[in-house]
Design an enzyme around this catalytic site. Structure first.
Site, mmCIF file in Angstrom:
data_model
loop_
_atom_site.group_PDB
_atom_site.id
_atom_site.type_symbol
_atom_site.label_atom_id
_atom_site.label_comp_id
_atom_site.label_asym_id
_atom_site.label_seq_id
_atom_site.Cartn_x
_atom_site.Cartn_y
_atom_site.Cartn_z
ATOM 1 N N TRP A 50 -2.252 18.492 -7.047
ATOM 2 C CA TRP A 50 -1.182 18.038 -6.153
ATOM 3 C C TRP A 50 -1.270 18.724 -4.800
ATOM 4 O O TRP A 50 -1.538 19.911 -4.713
ATOM 5 C CB TRP A 50 0.186 18.336 -6.768
ATOM 6 C CG TRP A 50 0.535 17.435 -7.905
ATOM 7 C CD1 TRP A 50 -0.326 16.652 -8.605
ATOM 8 C CD2 TRP A 50 1.830 17.229 -8.466
ATOM 9 N NE1 TRP A 50 0.355 15.970 -9.574
ATOM 10 C CE2 TRP A 50 1.677 16.302 -9.521
ATOM 11 C CE3 TRP A 50 3.100 17.724 -8.183
ATOM 12 C CZ2 TRP A 50 2.747 15.864 -10.296
ATOM 13 C CZ3 TRP A 50 4.170 17.297 -8.955
ATOM 14 C CH2 TRP A 50 3.990 16.369 -10.007
ATOM 15 N N THR A 107 24.107 5.914 -1.681
ATOM 16 C CA THR A 107 22.806 6.428 -1.222
ATOM 17 C C THR A 107 22.077 5.282 -0.534
ATOM 18 O O THR A 107 22.334 4.115 -0.838
ATOM 19 C CB THR A 107 21.928 6.922 -2.385
ATOM 20 O OG1 THR A 107 21.676 5.805 -3.235
ATOM 21 C CG2 THR A 107 22.595 8.019 -3.173
ATOM 22 N N GLU A 164 24.214 12.827 -4.022
ATOM 23 C CA GLU A 164 24.696 13.065 -5.388
ATOM 24 C C GLU A 164 25.252 14.482 -5.564
ATOM 25 O O GLU A 164 25.842 14.801 -6.581
ATOM 26 C CB GLU A 164 23.551 12.859 -6.397
ATOM 27 C CG GLU A 164 23.129 11.414 -6.600
ATOM 28 C CD GLU A 164 22.075 10.940 -5.596
ATOM 29 O OE1 GLU A 164 21.963 11.544 -4.507
ATOM 30 O OE2 GLU A 164 21.384 9.952 -5.905
ATOM 31 N N LYS A 195 -1.569 13.045 -4.927
ATOM 32 C CA LYS A 195 -2.386 13.465 -6.073
ATOM 33 C C LYS A 195 -3.849 13.274 -5.720
ATOM 34 O O LYS A 195 -4.343 12.163 -5.655
ATOM 35 C CB LYS A 195 -2.020 12.656 -7.315
ATOM 36 C CG LYS A 195 -0.603 12.918 -7.759
ATOM 37 C CD LYS A 195 -0.117 11.912 -8.786
ATOM 38 C CE LYS A 195 1.394 11.916 -8.817
ATOM 39 N NZ LYS A 195 2.015 10.923 -7.942
HETATM 40 P P1 ADP Z 1 19.005 9.331 1.437
HETATM 41 O O1 ADP Z 1 18.196 10.097 2.437
HETATM 42 O O2 ADP Z 1 18.184 8.570 0.447
HETATM 43 O O3 ADP Z 1 20.180 8.635 1.997
HETATM 44 P P2 ADP Z 1 20.114 11.813 0.659
HETATM 45 O O4 ADP Z 1 20.646 12.106 1.995
HETATM 46 O O5 ADP Z 1 20.971 12.048 -0.509
HETATM 47 O O6 ADP Z 1 19.706 10.344 0.526
HETATM 48 O O7 ADP Z 1 18.716 12.527 0.535
HETATM 49 C C1 ADP Z 1 18.458 13.527 -0.375
HETATM 50 C C2 ADP Z 1 17.011 13.890 -0.347
HETATM 51 O O8 ADP Z 1 16.622 14.358 0.948
HETATM 52 C C3 ADP Z 1 16.665 15.030 -1.267
HETATM 53 O O9 ADP Z 1 16.502 14.589 -2.585
HETATM 54 C C4 ADP Z 1 15.369 15.547 -0.657
HETATM 55 O O10 ADP Z 1 14.250 14.786 -1.053
HETATM 56 C C5 ADP Z 1 15.586 15.329 0.812
HETATM 57 N N1 ADP Z 1 16.004 16.587 1.442
HETATM 58 C C6 ADP Z 1 17.243 16.978 1.752
HETATM 59 N N2 ADP Z 1 17.229 18.182 2.361
HETATM 60 C C7 ADP Z 1 15.934 18.574 2.427
HETATM 61 C C8 ADP Z 1 15.252 19.721 2.924
HETATM 62 N N3 ADP Z 1 15.882 20.715 3.533
HETATM 63 N N4 ADP Z 1 13.912 19.764 2.778
HETATM 64 C C9 ADP Z 1 13.229 18.769 2.188
HETATM 65 N N5 ADP Z 1 13.811 17.662 1.711
HETATM 66 C C10 ADP Z 1 15.146 17.560 1.827
#
Ligand code: ADP
Length: 545
Positions: free
Chosen positions: A447, A186, A332, A442
């Site tokens: 929220w 990640t 994940e 917040k």
């Molecule tokens: P990173 O961006 O940290 O490399 P990931 O690709 O695993 O890691 O990102 C996952 C996160 O991206 C999710 O936990 C969520 O917060 C955000 N995310 C993914 N898809 C969406 C979506 N369609 N709408 C809003 N948030 C999203």
């Protein structure tokens, strides 16, 4: 009593063998640094993947070696996806956009034996190679004629030369389906990147789920264009699922951010489905508007990774006849958890009701269990109103991080994984992400959803890209600040007026800040962490504290 069914293991080799026998003539088309438009068949791709497995054995790679790639989306990367994993080794796809110190950290943490790379990344690797002494050697994914000159990488080989000297006779071994197949870190907005280690079983099951009709609905009639990089969660699983169903695979290579090339590929190669984060579609839509070109064969696009703005969903649908499949997931989760596909109950919605429906992230794929909980870990109802921490479990969700020092807060003792997102779920199972938990605003004990505010702002014609962040406020604790990259001149008061009637009055941002550009993460999403850092000196005009 146990069932009397064959215990065939769900491995990528079974998926590859199926493709070899049943989809041998299907095409893979790629743009690479050394080919304008390379094309060959699945049979040739998998024959070369077998040669590659033999190359790895000849190079002395251990049976369970981590083999890293630093590469764009193309046919050679596809060969590594299968040649490495089907031989029992673990494919570690590295995101080249990470900082140098993160790159050397993950190479060492993963204990990568060999690194296969596109020559565009030679300089990055030369920089980190001295910090990664356990790497045995490097393979440039090109032909002898294009090998980098004066390269300082130790034990450097040429991909095409290695393959040319190998036979494609290779019986991939049978093994336990729970064996690791690939590894992805990640981006690690805080602390070190964390490794997610996929198994053959999880990858095959995720491929089946991705192909389902209410998911990406993949078939042998499709042409798939993964714009999401192959180093970002296995290109969301499309190379595997595409091979499985026999869809044509179209790879944009190093030119994935050229809208002109993407439109060429879509129209000339019969692309019916494309996938990527919202930021890659903004320039594509700009280009379509200015060029007047069509993307006719495309009928759906999967958008996820961050919230897809309503304006983007509507422009794809109303101007181009392309359905946006909004999806949510994470590294994940392999990555797909939910996809927004219609049911017979909501397919006929129109107007505002339709708009409210399509911005939701979607319904769980079969296999993914969801729940939302409050601060005391009590489960909240699926009423579309109650919001809480979104937790998941299922066979393609990581059970723990790879070789993590210490304990992960995200993996609860109860077997659920806390996604770090806050969401509501409605009675039909549609998830709506409110925010990342760390981005929730917040205000006075209540929220505010930054994603909802961004959606409203993005529907204003003067806004090209935006982010809403909570900034400290003496009276309210935090208030929303709208940060905008303008498409045309912005009148702050008029822009704030745009929110009237669209969100609760007290949600309306206190101020608008215009910027030249917004910071993005290594996976192309807006980095709110970096944005908040850049804005650390900002004070609201109405904040007297
Ligand atoms: P990173 O961006 O940290 O490399 P990931 O690709 O695993 O890691 O990102 C996952 C996160 O991206 C999710 O936990 C969520 O917060 C955000 N995310 C993914 N898809 C969406 C979506 N369609 N709408 C809003 N948030 C999203």
């Amino acid at each position: 009593m146990l069932g009397l069914m064959m215990d065939r293991q769900l491995t990528l080799a079974t998926l590859a063998r199926h493709a070899e026998r049943n989809h041998a003539r299907r095409e893979v088309v790629s743009v690479t640094a050394d080919h304008d438009r390379h094309r060959y068949t699945f049979a040739e791709a998998l024959s070369r993947a077998r040669r590659l497995s033999n190359v790895l054995t000849r190079l002395g790679a251990a049976d369970d070696a981590r083999i890293a790639t630093m590469a764009w989306n193309d046919f050679r990367h596809l060969e590594l996806y299968f040649g490495v994993s089907c031989s029992g080794r673990v494919l570690h796809t590295i995101n080249p956009r990470l900082f140098a110190e993160q790159l050397s950290y993950i190479v060492n943490h993963a204990d990568d034996e060999w690194i296969f790379f596109d020559i565009a990344f030679t300089a990055i690797l030369e920089k980190i190679a001295p910090l990664c002494p356990r790497v045995k050697g490097y393979v440039a994914m090109t032909s002898q004629a294009h090998m980098p000159a004066h390269c300082t990488l130790p034990n450097l080989h040429c991909y095409e030369t290695l393959l040319a000297h190998e036979s494609d006779q290779c019986e991939w071994p049978e093994f336990d389906e729970r064996r690791a197949s690939s590894l992805c870190y990640t981006s690690g907005t805080t602390g070190h990147p964390k490794g997610v280690l996929y198994s053959h079983r999880s990858t095959v099951l995720h491929s089946y789920a991705l192909a389902l009709p209410d998911s990406a609905n993949l078939s042998a009639l499709d042409g798939i264009l993964p714009v999401v990089p192959m180093f970002h969660v296995n290109a969301w699983g499309y190379p595997y699922a595409g091979m499985m169903v026999g869809a044509k695979l179209v790879f944009p290579g190093h030119r994935l951010s050229s809208p002109e090339l993407l439109v060429d590929l879509i129209s000339e190669e019969g692309v019916t489905i494309a996938g990527g984060v919202p930021t890659v579609w903004l320039p594509l839509l700009d280009y379509l508007r200015s060029s007047g070109r069509s993307i006719a064969p495309l009928n759906r696009t999967v958008i996820g990774g961050s919230a897809c703005p309503l304006a983007m969903i509507e422009e794809f649908r109303d101007k181009h006849g392309v359905a946006v499949l909004h999806g949510w997931g994470m590294t994940e989760m392999s990555p797909v958890g939910v996809v927004n596909s219609p049911t017979s109950a909501n397919i006929c919605l129109t107007g505002e009701a339709l708009a409210a429906q399509v911005v939701k992230q979607g319904r769980a794929l079969p296999g993914v269990e969801l729940k939302i909980t409050d601060d005391d870990n009590r489960e909240l109802p699926w009423d579309g109103e109650s919001f809480g921490a979104l937790k998941v479990r299922g066979p393609w969700i990581c059970s723990e991080y790879y070789r993590l020092d210490g304990v992960s807060q995200a993996h609860g003792a109860d077997g659920w994984f806390d996604t770090g997102d806050v969401a509501t779920i409605d009675a039909d199972g549609y998830v709506k992400i409110t925010d990342r938990a760390k981005d929730v605003i917040k205000s006075g004990g209540e929220w505010i959803s930054s994603l909802d505010l961004e959606n409203v702002a993005m529907s204003h014609p003067a806004v090209r890209e935006c982010a809403v962040v909570g900034m400290g406020h003496g009276k309210w604790q935090e208030r929303p600040l709208l940060v905008v990259v303008a498409a045309q001149a912005i009148d702050k008061a008029e822009l704030l007026n745009w929110f009237e009637g669209k969100v609760a009055k007290w949600w309306i941002p206190n101020d608008v800040l215009e910027v030249e550009s917004l910071p993005h993460t290594a996976t192309g999403k807006i980095s709110k962490l970096e944005l908040r850092r850049q804005l650390s000196a900002y004070r609201f005009p109405d904040d007297q504290a």
